[in-house]
Design a protein around this motif. Structure first.
Motif, PDB file in Angstrom:
ATOM      1  N   CYS A  77      13.254 -22.622 -18.265  1.00 10.77           N
ATOM      2  CA  CYS A  77      14.153 -21.639 -18.889  1.00 10.77           C
ATOM      3  C   CYS A  77      13.994 -20.264 -18.218  1.00 10.77           C
ATOM      4  O   CYS A  77      12.936 -19.641 -18.298  1.00 10.77           O
ATOM      5  CB  CYS A  77      13.857 -21.533 -20.383  1.00 10.77           C
ATOM      6  SG  CYS A  77      14.842 -20.260 -21.191  1.00 10.77           S
ATOM      7  N   CYS A 107      18.582 -16.496 -24.922  1.00  9.09           N
ATOM      8  CA  CYS A 107      19.301 -17.617 -24.270  1.00  9.09           C
ATOM      9  C   CYS A 107      20.571 -17.133 -23.576  1.00  9.09           C
ATOM     10  O   CYS A 107      21.350 -16.380 -24.142  1.00  9.09           O
ATOM     11  CB  CYS A 107      19.651 -18.669 -25.309  1.00  9.09           C
ATOM     12  SG  CYS A 107      20.559 -20.051 -24.625  1.00  9.09           S
ATOM     13  N   ILE A 108      20.744 -17.606 -22.331  1.00 10.06           N
ATOM     14  CA  ILE A 108      21.942 -17.208 -21.577  1.00 10.06           C
ATOM     15  C   ILE A 108      22.879 -18.399 -21.349  1.00 10.06           C
ATOM     16  O   ILE A 108      23.756 -18.361 -20.499  1.00 10.06           O
ATOM     17  CB  ILE A 108      21.552 -16.557 -20.221  1.00 10.06           C
ATOM     18  CG1 ILE A 108      20.589 -17.463 -19.458  1.00 10.06           C
ATOM     19  CG2 ILE A 108      20.957 -15.179 -20.423  1.00 10.06           C
ATOM     20  CD1 ILE A 108      20.372 -17.066 -18.024  1.00 10.06           C
ATOM     21  N   CYS A 110      22.602 -21.216 -19.894  1.00  7.09           N
ATOM     22  CA  CYS A 110      22.685 -21.688 -18.509  1.00  7.09           C
ATOM     23  C   CYS A 110      22.679 -23.216 -18.424  1.00  7.09           C
ATOM     24  O   CYS A 110      23.188 -23.790 -17.466  1.00  7.09           O
ATOM     25  CB  CYS A 110      21.531 -21.125 -17.692  1.00  7.09           C
ATOM     26  SG  CYS A 110      19.915 -21.693 -18.247  1.00  7.09           S
ATOM     27  N   GLY A 111      22.081 -23.855 -19.400  1.00 10.70           N
ATOM     28  CA  GLY A 111      22.043 -25.319 -19.409  1.00 10.70           C
ATOM     29  C   GLY A 111      20.909 -25.923 -18.589  1.00 10.70           C
ATOM     30  O   GLY A 111      20.848 -27.142 -18.432  1.00 10.70           O
ATOM     31  N   CYS A 113      17.800 -26.189 -19.359  1.00 11.06           N
ATOM     32  CA  CYS A 113      16.947 -27.008 -20.236  1.00 11.06           C
ATOM     33  C   CYS A 113      17.534 -28.408 -20.360  1.00 11.06           C
ATOM     34  O   CYS A 113      16.818 -29.407 -20.311  1.00 11.06           O
ATOM     35  CB  CYS A 113      16.788 -26.346 -21.602  1.00 11.06           C
ATOM     36  SG  CYS A 113      18.333 -25.834 -22.359  1.00 11.06           S
ATOM     37  N   MET A 124      23.535 -29.172 -24.594  1.00 11.57           N
ATOM     38  CA  MET A 124      24.360 -28.014 -24.938  1.00 11.57           C
ATOM     39  C   MET A 124      25.448 -28.499 -25.906  1.00 11.57           C
ATOM     40  O   MET A 124      26.239 -29.377 -25.578  1.00 11.57           O
ATOM     41  CB  MET A 124      24.993 -27.413 -23.684  1.00 11.57           C
ATOM     42  CG  MET A 124      23.996 -27.048 -22.584  1.00 11.57           C
ATOM     43  SD  MET A 124      22.659 -25.984 -23.107  1.00 11.57           S
ATOM     44  CE  MET A 124      23.441 -24.381 -23.063  1.00 11.57           C
TER      45      MET A 124
HETATM   46  S1  SF4 Z   1      20.396 -22.693 -21.984  1.00  8.63           S
HETATM   47 FE1  SF4 Z   1      18.301 -23.454 -22.152  1.00  8.63          FE
HETATM   48  S2  SF4 Z   1      17.327 -22.948 -20.185  1.00  8.63           S
HETATM   49 FE2  SF4 Z   1      19.173 -21.709 -20.352  1.00  8.63          FE
HETATM   50  S3  SF4 Z   1      18.494 -19.800 -21.270  1.00  8.63           S
HETATM   51 FE3  SF4 Z   1      19.180 -21.074 -22.966  1.00  8.63          FE
HETATM   52  S4  SF4 Z   1      17.353 -22.114 -23.656  1.00  8.63           S
HETATM   53 FE4  SF4 Z   1      16.879 -21.273 -21.634  1.00  8.63          FE
END
Ligand code: SF4
Ligand code: SF4
Length: 163
Positions: A77, A107-108, A110-111, A113, A124
């Motif tokens: 992450c 959390c951004i 981004c996927g 994880c 997601m």
């Molecule tokens: S989508 Fe997942 S990896 Fe990305 S910032 Fe959020 S928790 Fe972290």
């Protein structure tokens, strides 16, 4: 010497009436055209399967969590938003997350994880309506993260096809 040549306006042009009238005509014409604006929140947006909403944890139909608390998602992450604490289950060599938290302020979406998870345990979702009034409320624990496999069927199918 100025290079801009000013146009001589006639009396009507000086009153700006032609411009105002043509603007009103455009407004009136648009009033009767079909609307393309979504009337949110009354009209909800159905997200496509590729959409990345808030990350959630997959819960099997029998109530079990898929996550084995390996911690990979937390490592990858980029926003350092995930915190996982592992504990042993009664089954041999199997662990589960005693604590799993995502800080939704960090959390951004981004996927990463989801991409790195070996168990397809974090995905997601299609949820994009996030409301919180404090930093504390923005930390989502398992009570908010666990989501049934059925509810995530669209995303899980998408991952099967494109991974
Ligand atoms: S989508 Fe997942 S990896 Fe990305 S910032 Fe959020 S928790 Fe972290
Ligand atoms: S969600 Fe996936 S990557 Fe994250 S700890 Fe659980 S099994 Fe590992």
């Amino acid at each position: 010497m100025s290079l801009i040549k000013e146009k001589d306006l006639n009396f009507l042009e000086k009153t700006y009436l032609p411009q105002i009238i043509s603007g009103l005509i455009v407004t009136l014409r648009e009033l009767f055209r079909p609307k393309f604006t979504r009337q949110y929140p009354e009209e909800k947006w159905i997200t496509p399967p590729a959409y990345r909403g808030r990350p959630v944890l997959v819960q099997e139909n029998n109530g079990e969590e898929r996550c084995v608390a390996c911690g990979l998602c937390s490592r990858v992450c980029p926003a350092l938003a995930i915190e996982v604490k592992a504990a042993e289950t009664e089954r041999e060599k199997e662990r589960y997350p005693e604590k799993f938290e995502i800080n939704m302020v960090r959390c951004i979406f981004c996927g990463f994880c989801e991409e790195v998870c070996p168990e397809e345990a974090i995905v997601m979702s299609d949820e994009f309506e996030l409301v919180f009034t404090s930093q504390k409320e923005a930390i989502f624990g398992k009570d908010k993260l666990l989501m049934s496999k059925e509810k995530l069927a669209k995303r899980l199918e998408f991952l099967k096809e494109y991974r």
